[in-house]
Write a protein that holds these residues in place. Structure first.
Motif, PDB file in Angstrom:
ATOM      1  N   ARG A   1      43.771  38.654  30.745  1.00 43.57           N
ATOM      2  CA  ARG A   1      45.070  38.676  30.902  1.00 43.57           C
ATOM      3  C   ARG A   1      45.794  39.845  30.511  1.00 43.57           C
ATOM      4  O   ARG A   1      46.578  40.538  31.122  1.00 43.57           O
ATOM      5  N   LEU A   2      45.550  40.251  29.147  1.00 45.10           N
ATOM      6  CA  LEU A   2      46.103  41.375  28.889  1.00 45.10           C
ATOM      7  C   LEU A   2      45.499  42.564  29.636  1.00 45.10           C
ATOM      8  O   LEU A   2      46.189  43.488  29.767  1.00 45.10           O
ATOM      9  N   ARG A   3      44.159  42.538  29.913  1.00 44.76           N
ATOM     10  CA  ARG A   3      43.726  43.684  30.435  1.00 44.76           C
ATOM     11  C   ARG A   3      44.145  43.770  31.936  1.00 44.76           C
ATOM     12  O   ARG A   3      44.489  44.915  32.385  1.00 44.76           O
ATOM     13  N   ASP A   4      44.532  42.551  32.602  1.00 44.65           N
ATOM     14  CA  ASP A   4      44.918  42.772  34.112  1.00 44.65           C
ATOM     15  C   ASP A   4      46.553  43.059  34.124  1.00 44.65           C
ATOM     16  O   ASP A   4      46.774  43.565  35.092  1.00 44.65           O
ATOM     17  N   GLU A   5      47.190  42.364  33.139  1.00 40.56           N
ATOM     18  CA  GLU A   5      48.698  42.414  33.224  1.00 40.56           C
ATOM     19  C   GLU A   5      49.546  43.274  32.439  1.00 40.56           C
ATOM     20  O   GLU A   5      50.287  44.068  32.623  1.00 40.56           O
ATOM     21  N   VAL A   6      48.932  43.506  31.269  1.00 37.69           N
ATOM     22  CA  VAL A   6      49.618  44.448  30.272  1.00 37.69           C
ATOM     23  C   VAL A   6      49.176  45.855  30.389  1.00 37.69           C
ATOM     24  O   VAL A   6      49.721  46.907  30.404  1.00 37.69           O
ATOM     25  N   LYS A   7      47.902  46.075  30.791  1.00 39.36           N
ATOM     26  CA  LYS A   7      47.307  47.248  31.188  1.00 39.36           C
ATOM     27  C   LYS A   7      47.333  48.405  30.022  1.00 39.36           C
ATOM     28  O   LYS A   7      47.493  49.644  30.130  1.00 39.36           O
ATOM     29  N   ILE A   8      47.248  48.136  28.765  1.00 39.82           N
ATOM     30  CA  ILE A   8      47.432  48.911  27.621  1.00 39.82           C
ATOM     31  C   ILE A   8      45.775  49.240  27.422  1.00 39.82           C
ATOM     32  O   ILE A   8      44.973  48.387  27.316  1.00 39.82           O
ATOM     33  N   PRO A   9      45.534  50.573  27.473  1.00 34.63           N
ATOM     34  CA  PRO A   9      44.140  51.013  27.320  1.00 34.63           C
ATOM     35  C   PRO A   9      43.515  50.328  25.842  1.00 34.63           C
ATOM     36  O   PRO A   9      44.059  50.143  24.905  1.00 34.63           O
ATOM     37  N   MET A  10      42.275  49.947  26.011  1.00 36.62           N
ATOM     38  CA  MET A  10      41.618  49.262  24.640  1.00 36.62           C
ATOM     39  C   MET A  10      40.319  49.792  24.584  1.00 36.62           C
ATOM     40  O   MET A  10      39.555  50.129  25.484  1.00 36.62           O
ATOM     41  N   LEU A  11      39.884  49.788  23.239  1.00 34.33           N
ATOM     42  CA  LEU A  11      38.415  50.104  22.665  1.00 34.33           C
ATOM     43  C   LEU A  11      38.149  48.885  22.136  1.00 34.33           C
ATOM     44  O   LEU A  11      38.690  48.313  21.065  1.00 34.33           O
ATOM     45  N   TYR A  12      37.207  48.286  22.604  1.00 35.05           N
ATOM     46  CA  TYR A  12      36.654  46.858  22.462  1.00 35.05           C
ATOM     47  C   TYR A  12      35.355  46.896  21.535  1.00 35.05           C
ATOM     48  O   TYR A  12      34.452  46.953  22.466  1.00 35.05           O
ATOM     49  N   VAL A  13      35.211  46.700  20.384  1.00 34.76           N
ATOM     50  CA  VAL A  13      34.015  46.731  19.532  1.00 34.76           C
ATOM     51  C   VAL A  13      33.241  45.353  19.699  1.00 34.76           C
ATOM     52  O   VAL A  13      33.895  44.358  19.398  1.00 34.76           O
ATOM     53  N   SER A  14      32.061  45.376  20.064  1.00 33.13           N
ATOM     54  CA  SER A  14      31.463  43.944  20.162  1.00 33.13           C
ATOM     55  C   SER A  14      29.896  44.330  20.331  1.00 33.13           C
ATOM     56  O   SER A  14      29.348  45.420  20.580  1.00 33.13           O
ATOM     57  N   HIS A  15      29.141  43.484  19.697  1.00 32.29           N
ATOM     58  CA  HIS A  15      27.627  43.377  20.081  1.00 32.29           C
ATOM     59  C   HIS A  15      27.060  42.131  20.722  1.00 32.29           C
ATOM     60  O   HIS A  15      25.933  41.880  20.925  1.00 32.29           O
ATOM     61  N   ASP A  16      28.206  41.536  21.753  1.00 31.56           N
ATOM     62  CA  ASP A  16      28.078  40.377  22.537  1.00 31.56           C
ATOM     63  C   ASP A  16      27.966  40.850  23.809  1.00 31.56           C
ATOM     64  O   ASP A  16      29.074  41.294  24.414  1.00 31.56           O
ATOM     65  N   VAL A  17      26.873  40.938  24.632  1.00 34.80           N
ATOM     66  CA  VAL A  17      27.006  41.325  25.950  1.00 34.80           C
ATOM     67  C   VAL A  17      27.677  40.476  26.922  1.00 34.80           C
ATOM     68  O   VAL A  17      28.501  41.033  27.898  1.00 34.80           O
ATOM     69  N   SER A  18      27.764  39.283  26.629  1.00 39.04           N
ATOM     70  CA  SER A  18      28.678  38.477  27.393  1.00 39.04           C
ATOM     71  C   SER A  18      30.102  38.775  27.207  1.00 39.04           C
ATOM     72  O   SER A  18      30.417  38.853  28.502  1.00 39.04           O
ATOM     73  N   GLU A  19      30.557  38.823  26.128  1.00 40.94           N
ATOM     74  CA  GLU A  19      31.896  39.552  26.202  1.00 40.94           C
ATOM     75  C   GLU A  19      32.018  40.764  26.868  1.00 40.94           C
ATOM     76  O   GLU A  19      33.120  41.016  27.514  1.00 40.94           O
ATOM     77  N   VAL A  20      31.343  41.984  26.583  1.00 34.52           N
ATOM     78  CA  VAL A  20      31.326  43.160  27.347  1.00 34.52           C
ATOM     79  C   VAL A  20      31.373  42.827  28.687  1.00 34.52           C
ATOM     80  O   VAL A  20      32.345  43.429  29.395  1.00 34.52           O
ATOM     81  N   ALA A  21      30.479  42.016  29.272  1.00 36.39           N
ATOM     82  CA  ALA A  21      30.358  41.867  30.837  1.00 36.39           C
ATOM     83  C   ALA A  21      31.728  41.178  31.294  1.00 36.39           C
ATOM     84  O   ALA A  21      32.261  41.614  32.494  1.00 36.39           O
ATOM     85  N   ARG A  22      32.136  40.451  30.504  1.00 34.54           N
ATOM     86  CA  ARG A  22      33.406  39.847  31.038  1.00 34.54           C
ATOM     87  C   ARG A  22      34.714  40.668  31.112  1.00 34.54           C
ATOM     88  O   ARG A  22      35.574  40.545  31.954  1.00 34.54           O
ATOM     89  N   LEU A  23      34.874  41.362  30.053  1.00 32.42           N
ATOM     90  CA  LEU A  23      36.116  42.085  29.581  1.00 32.42           C
ATOM     91  C   LEU A  23      36.051  43.350  30.051  1.00 32.42           C
ATOM     92  O   LEU A  23      37.352  44.378  30.451  1.00 32.42           O
ATOM     93  N   ALA A  24      34.880  44.378  29.961  1.00 29.60           N
ATOM     94  CA  ALA A  24      34.897  45.739  29.824  1.00 29.60           C
ATOM     95  C   ALA A  24      34.999  46.289  31.133  1.00 29.60           C
ATOM     96  O   ALA A  24      34.397  45.809  32.230  1.00 29.60           O
ATOM     97  N   THR A  25      35.850  47.495  31.428  1.00 30.50           N
ATOM     98  CA  THR A  25      35.684  48.108  32.614  1.00 30.50           C
ATOM     99  C   THR A  25      34.646  49.347  32.490  1.00 30.50           C
ATOM    100  O   THR A  25      33.968  49.847  33.426  1.00 30.50           O
TER     101      THR A  25
END
Length: 353
Positions: A168-192
């Motif tokens: 929801r933050l990604r789609d509604e607030v639209k503040i640019p994010m740098l999201y550190v992760s080593h979980d591909v499932s998280e990356v696939a769901r959240l990242a553009t």
């Protein structure tokens, strides 16, 4: 636009990273020790590079040639750490407004915090604490949000609880994010956008769907984590069977569960190891999803496997097969074959909205 071009020596480790990414959620992905946290700490101003430049839009945060180095408090950056770091003696509301109260009502609503405002951190679940930490970072009115593995300390149910709020933050607030992760499932769901680090350097960067569907990415993310990301729309439901039908450019997929409402966009990750290839359309299978595809790439892996890039309509898929199977099937670029995907191959953690 976020622009990073930095060098930093940390003992025997050399961080030498360059990338330029658009607004949205940019995932910084890599194995432990690849330099992910050092990179975001440099963006935050907590680590000063030896040389280079960092800019967010028109704001230059660091430039070694111009002797520019904004201190952290002047960078307008929100930072969410792996542990929430809430003040234990303050209520949720006081924690939220500690650094400011910008757009407080909206932030509280987007993160679903209304019923928690009078609670103390000790009485919150791990997922609730991370949502409060997110809210606190947003209320300081940041131009950029940094998130350093914010879900790594949570168990699977708590991750499932908080992921929709980050979406929801990604789609509604639209503040640019740098999201550190080593979980591909998280990356696939959240990242553009995806930046993959390896040994302190950028191995590849690009739209998340493009990067993850490339055979060359398999050794970077690991053979078990490799898989393509496609965007689909809910096209129908088989209520008696508990299945949802998803449409995309390459055809239709059946997946278990009720996945959104008709017409809703759903992004899914299809693990490469769960894609079976056939030269002819198979019959008599239990698998529900059989897609006609064209081979775009065939690459030898570091072990006995081979990664096969596939085009389904206008979308890219990825399969991983043994070298013996690839040779026996005489797989080659341009060949038209079939990809078989079990309905249960895509887990709940691989489905984003």
């Amino acid at each position: 636009m976020i622009s990073v071009d930095i060098k930093k020596r940390l003992g025997d480790f050399q961080l030498d990273a360059q990338f330029e990414v658009p607004a949205g959620v940019t995932a910084i992905f890599g194995r432990s020790g690849s330099g992910k946290t050092s990179l975001v700490n440099a963006v935050a101003g907590l680590l000063r590079p030896d040389a280079g430049r960092i800019a967010v839009g028109d704001t230059v945060l660091y430039d070694s040639t111009q002797k520019t180095h904004l201190p952290p408090q002047q960078r307008r950056i929100g930072y969410v750490f792996q542990d929430a770091r809430l003040f234990p003696h303050m209520t949720v509301m006081r924690n939220l407004t500690y650094g400011g109260d910008h757009d407080a009502e909206r932030v509280i609503g987007v993160l679903g915090l209304e019923h928690l405002l009078t609670r103390m951190p000790a009485g919150l679940s791990g997922g609730e604490r991370q949502r409060v930490a997110l809210g606190r970072a947003l209320m300081c009115n940041p131009q950029l949000l940094l998130m350093d593995e914010p879900l790594a300390a949570l168990d699977a149910p708590r991750k499932a609880e908080i992921l929709p709020f980050i979406e929801r933050l990604r789609d509604e607030v639209k503040i640019p994010m740098l999201y550190v992760s080593h979980d591909v499932s998280e990356v696939a769901r959240l990242a553009t956008t995806l930046v993959v680090l390896e040994a302190g350097q950028v191995a590849t960067v690009g739209p998340v769907g493009t990067v993850l569907s490339q055979p060359a990415t398999v050794p970077l993310v690991g053979v078990r984590a490799a898989g393509a990301v496609i965007t689909t729309k809910v096209a129908g439901r088989l209520l008696d069977d508990g299945l949802t039908e998803l449409a995309f450019s390459g055809g239709r997929l059946m997946l278990p569960g009720i996945l959104g409402v008709l017409g809703q966009t759903v992004r899914i990750r299809i693990p490469a190891q769960d894609v079976i290839l056939a030269k002819d359309r198979p019959t008599g299978l239990s698998a529900l999803n059989v897609l006609p595809v064209t081979i775009t790439q065939v690459e030898q892996g570091r072990g006995p496997g081979m990664a096969v890039g596939l085009l389904a309509g206008k979308d890219h898929l990825l399969a991983r097969v043994t070298r013996r199977s690839a040779l026996r099937m005489e797989l080659a670029v341009g060949q038209q074959i079939f990809a078989i995907i079990k309905a249960t191959a895509v887990g709940p953690e691989d489905i984003g909205r």
